[in-house]
Motif scaffolding. Structure first.
Motif, mmCIF file in Angstrom:
data_model
loop_
_atom_site.group_PDB
_atom_site.id
_atom_site.type_symbol
_atom_site.label_atom_id
_atom_site.label_comp_id
_atom_site.label_asym_id
_atom_site.label_seq_id
_atom_site.Cartn_x
_atom_site.Cartn_y
_atom_site.Cartn_z
ATOM 1 N N LEU A 84 11.449 13.225 3.367
ATOM 2 C CA LEU A 84 11.331 11.879 2.819
ATOM 3 C C LEU A 84 11.511 10.848 3.928
ATOM 4 C CD1 LEU A 84 13.615 12.424 -0.300
ATOM 5 C CD2 LEU A 84 11.151 12.033 -0.376
ATOM 6 N N LEU A 85 10.600 9.863 3.966
ATOM 7 C CA LEU A 85 10.703 8.788 4.947
ATOM 8 C C LEU A 85 11.145 7.476 4.321
ATOM 9 C CD1 LEU A 85 7.459 9.461 7.032
ATOM 10 C CD2 LEU A 85 9.795 10.183 7.560
ATOM 11 N N ALA A 86 10.722 7.213 3.088
ATOM 12 C CA ALA A 86 11.062 5.951 2.422
ATOM 13 C C ALA A 86 10.743 6.077 0.935
ATOM 14 C CB ALA A 86 10.289 4.797 3.031
ATOM 15 N N SER A 87 11.431 5.267 0.129
ATOM 16 C CA SER A 87 11.227 5.297 -1.321
ATOM 17 C C SER A 87 11.057 3.893 -1.889
ATOM 18 C CB SER A 87 12.430 5.968 -2.008
ATOM 19 O OG SER A 87 12.570 7.310 -1.613
ATOM 20 N N ASN A 88 10.396 3.843 -3.056
ATOM 21 C CA ASN A 88 10.259 2.611 -3.847
ATOM 22 C C ASN A 88 9.577 1.479 -3.086
ATOM 23 O OD1 ASN A 88 11.652 3.721 -6.175
ATOM 24 N ND2 ASN A 88 13.522 3.575 -4.964
ATOM 25 N N LEU A 89 8.471 1.814 -2.439
ATOM 26 C CA LEU A 89 7.782 0.867 -1.562
ATOM 27 C C LEU A 89 6.781 -0.006 -2.305
ATOM 28 C CD1 LEU A 89 6.981 3.236 1.446
ATOM 29 C CD2 LEU A 89 8.842 1.566 1.283
ATOM 30 N N ASP A 90 6.630 -1.229 -1.800
ATOM 31 C CA ASP A 90 5.510 -2.083 -2.189
ATOM 32 C C ASP A 90 4.334 -1.859 -1.243
ATOM 33 O OD1 ASP A 90 6.870 -3.469 -4.336
ATOM 34 O OD2 ASP A 90 8.048 -4.455 -2.782
ATOM 35 N N TYR A 91 4.647 -1.718 0.054
ATOM 36 C CA TYR A 91 3.603 -1.502 1.057
ATOM 37 C C TYR A 91 4.029 -0.428 2.047
ATOM 38 C CZ TYR A 91 1.595 -6.008 -0.398
ATOM 39 O OH TYR A 91 1.054 -7.039 -1.119
ATOM 40 N N LEU A 92 3.057 0.327 2.496
ATOM 41 C CA LEU A 92 3.245 1.226 3.626
ATOM 42 C C LEU A 92 2.491 0.615 4.803
ATOM 43 C CD1 LEU A 92 4.220 4.052 4.653
ATOM 44 C CD2 LEU A 92 1.900 4.837 4.163
ATOM 45 N N ILE A 93 3.206 0.222 5.835
ATOM 46 C CA ILE A 93 2.607 -0.426 7.000
ATOM 47 C C ILE A 93 2.362 0.633 8.069
ATOM 48 C CG2 ILE A 93 2.823 -2.288 8.675
ATOM 49 C CD1 ILE A 93 2.809 -3.232 5.742
ATOM 50 N N LEU A 94 1.093 0.954 8.298
ATOM 51 C CA LEU A 94 0.715 1.962 9.288
ATOM 52 C C LEU A 94 0.408 1.249 10.591
ATOM 53 C CD1 LEU A 94 -1.558 4.159 7.009
ATOM 54 C CD2 LEU A 94 0.870 4.456 7.536
ATOM 55 N N VAL A 95 1.318 1.387 11.546
ATOM 56 C CA VAL A 95 1.224 0.641 12.796
ATOM 57 C C VAL A 95 0.556 1.500 13.859
ATOM 58 C CG1 VAL A 95 2.484 -0.728 14.501
ATOM 59 C CG2 VAL A 95 3.364 -0.543 12.167
ATOM 60 N N THR A 96 -0.464 0.932 14.495
ATOM 61 C CA THR A 96 -1.161 1.602 15.580
ATOM 62 C C THR A 96 -1.383 0.594 16.696
ATOM 63 O OG1 THR A 96 -3.077 2.972 16.148
ATOM 64 C CG2 THR A 96 -3.470 1.128 14.641
ATOM 65 N N THR A 97 -1.972 1.034 17.789
ATOM 66 C CA THR A 97 -2.292 0.150 18.914
ATOM 67 C C THR A 97 -3.656 0.532 19.485
ATOM 68 O OG1 THR A 97 -1.221 1.635 20.504
ATOM 69 C CG2 THR A 97 0.131 -0.129 19.593
ATOM 70 N N PRO A 98 -4.340 -0.412 20.134
ATOM 71 C CA PRO A 98 -5.609 -0.079 20.778
ATOM 72 C C PRO A 98 -5.405 0.809 22.000
ATOM 73 C CG PRO A 98 -5.010 -2.352 21.232
ATOM 74 C CD PRO A 98 -4.024 -1.851 20.235
ATOM 75 N N CYS A 99 -4.255 0.680 22.628
ATOM 76 C CA CYS A 99 -3.882 1.501 23.787
ATOM 77 C C CYS A 99 -2.394 1.253 24.051
ATOM 78 C CB CYS A 99 -4.723 1.161 25.034
ATOM 79 S SG CYS A 99 -4.807 -0.587 25.452
ATOM 80 N N GLU A 100 -1.804 2.128 24.859
ATOM 81 C CA GLU A 100 -0.374 2.025 25.209
ATOM 82 C C GLU A 100 0.535 2.010 23.988
ATOM 83 O OE1 GLU A 100 0.449 -1.132 27.990
ATOM 84 O OE2 GLU A 100 -1.320 -0.699 29.181
ATOM 85 N N PRO A 101 0.658 3.108 23.244
ATOM 86 C CA PRO A 101 0.033 4.424 23.408
ATOM 87 C C PRO A 101 -1.411 4.422 22.921
ATOM 88 C CG PRO A 101 1.421 4.424 21.475
ATOM 89 C CD PRO A 101 1.639 3.095 22.139
ATOM 90 N N PRO A 102 -2.153 5.492 23.250
ATOM 91 C CA PRO A 102 -3.575 5.534 22.908
ATOM 92 C C PRO A 102 -3.833 5.417 21.401
ATOM 93 C CG PRO A 102 -3.029 7.260 24.487
ATOM 94 C CD PRO A 102 -1.727 6.675 24.022
ATOM 95 N N PHE A 103 -4.962 4.844 21.069
ATOM 96 C CA PHE A 103 -5.423 4.702 19.686
ATOM 97 C C PHE A 103 -5.631 6.084 19.089
ATOM 98 C CE2 PHE A 103 -9.049 3.524 16.721
ATOM 99 C CZ PHE A 103 -8.257 2.810 15.841
ATOM 100 N N ARG A 104 -5.038 6.335 17.911
ATOM 101 C CA ARG A 104 -5.110 7.643 17.262
ATOM 102 C C ARG A 104 -5.601 7.463 15.829
ATOM 103 N NH1 ARG A 104 -4.994 9.606 21.681
ATOM 104 N NH2 ARG A 104 -3.276 10.767 22.662
ATOM 105 N N PRO A 105 -6.907 7.305 15.618
ATOM 106 C CA PRO A 105 -7.410 7.051 14.261
ATOM 107 C C PRO A 105 -7.154 8.192 13.288
ATOM 108 C CG PRO A 105 -9.227 7.444 15.783
ATOM 109 C CD PRO A 105 -7.990 7.299 16.620
ATOM 110 N N ARG A 106 -7.111 9.434 13.770
ATOM 111 C CA ARG A 106 -6.888 10.549 12.839
ATOM 112 C C ARG A 106 -5.449 10.544 12.318
ATOM 113 N NH1 ARG A 106 -9.131 14.188 15.620
ATOM 114 N NH2 ARG A 106 -7.522 15.740 16.063
ATOM 115 N N PHE A 107 -4.512 10.053 13.109
ATOM 116 C CA PHE A 107 -3.140 9.867 12.626
ATOM 117 C C PHE A 107 -3.145 8.912 11.429
ATOM 118 C CE2 PHE A 107 0.861 7.675 12.321
ATOM 119 C CZ PHE A 107 1.836 8.596 12.669
ATOM 120 N N ILE A 108 -3.884 7.811 11.570
ATOM 121 C CA ILE A 108 -3.964 6.838 10.480
ATOM 122 C C ILE A 108 -4.662 7.453 9.270
ATOM 123 C CG2 ILE A 108 -4.855 4.587 9.783
ATOM 124 C CD1 ILE A 108 -2.558 4.402 11.745
#
Length: 328
Positions: A84-108
């Motif tokens: 379990l990471l979190a409960s009773n959420l309104d939003y799940l914020i999936l944070v990524t970056t274009p680089c540094e660290p590298p962009f990982r679209p499959r993670f998203i």
């Protein structure tokens, strides 16, 4: 007395109680009644009932868990059960970056599928957007366009996508407005800037931020356990309005996100553009959407109703589930 789980590891939890006191609590009998075994029985955002210690008002025992609206979780490979990471959420914020660290679209894409499975509204946030603009200005046009293409694909599917920068402040007002009066969990790989975003949104927060590995371009784990943080939003992000609140669950950086309770043959159900075509293949629900004749999903791919990028992502993740060989 009722309370809210703020953080916890092993069998010691920080609980914010209804009398506005924060207590350190253990689970009575060390086991909570549940129809499913978890790596950790409770997560930030859980509501529980406690008994206050008769000898120490700062301690207590958790005697029951209140019904959850939802949970966000992943499969813990080492522990061989859901985490379990979190409960009773309104939003799940999936944070990524274009680089540094590298962009990982499959993670998203993995996290989006898990959010769809859990019935949680996800938001894709591309932090460090100033670095993407630098890519474009420095002549790395193809790399920039590939990132934009992925972000546009998610937007076209109906997901909210924000391009922001904790460093420059770009997009932070819109982000703060989204989070206001909601409980949201920040999930992403190490180094994407989750703690930096929180520090910008509330001047009173001084969360530790980490540097990236020069060799691998990855971040180190600066957040070691999930913690629910009550933010008072920086008035520079609220057009001068003071006292606006947001609740954030800051989760530890995840290098490998493994789906929980989703079988390979079910994965297409959680890729929302696939859903209209499921069951319409020549071989019905037995179709693997690969080389079978009369596959409705392959036809949708050829007609560009499904993008090549998402089909490739679905295919790779399906194979990972079947083989148990998960990649970063």
């Amino acid at each position: 007395m009722n309370g809210l789980i703020i953080a916890g590891t092993n069998n010691l939890f920080t609980v914010e109680c209804d009398d506005e006191k924060t207590r350190f609590c253990t689970i009575k009998g060390k086991v909570l009644k549940s129809d499913k075994e978890f790596y950790n029985p409770l997560a930030p955002g859980d509501f529980v009932e406690i008994e206050i210690d008769s000898l120490n008002d700062e301690k207590g025992q958790i005697i029951s868990l209140q019904e959850r609206k939802n949970t966000f979780l992943r499969w813990n490979v080492k522990g061989r059960c859901p985490q379990l990471l979190a409960s009773n959420l309104d939003y799940l914020i999936l944070v990524t970056t274009p680089c540094e660290p590298p962009f990982r679209p499959r993670f998203i894409d993995r996290a989006l599928a898990q959010a769809e499975h859990q019935g949680i509204t996800p938001v894709v946030v591309c932090n460090k957007w100033d670095l993407a603009q630098n890519l474009q200005s420095e002549g790395f046009t193809q790399e920039y366009e590939e990132i934009e293409t992925r972000l546009n694909i998610w937007e076209d599917l109906g997901y909210k996508v924000l391009r922001i920068s904790a460093k420059t402040g770009e997009g932070m007002q819109e982000f703060a407005s989204l989070l206001e009066n909601h409980l949201s969990a920040f999930v992403g790989q190490s180094g994407v800037g989750k703690s930096s975003l929180i520090n910008v949104m509330d001047n009173s927060c001084v969360l530790k931020t980490g540097s990236l590995s020069k060799k691998y371009g990855r971040g180190s784990h600066t957040t070691t356990k999930g913690t629910l943080i009550h933010l008072t939003l920086n008035e520079t992000l609220t057009e001068g309005v003071q006292g606006l609140k947001a609740n954030i669950i800051d989760t530890p950086g995840i290098r490998r996100f493994v789906l929980d309770d989703i079988q390979a043959d079910e994965l297409a159900l959680y890729f929302r553009e696939f859903e209209p075509f499921i069951g319409k293949c020549k071989f019905g629900m037995n179709c693997r959407h690969d080389t079978e004749p009369g596959c409705a999903i392959i036809q949708a791919l050829e007609e560009q109703k499904i993008t090549e990028q998402r089909y490739d992502s679905w295919k790779r993740i399906s194979n990972e589930i079947r083989t148990g060989s998960w990649c970063d």
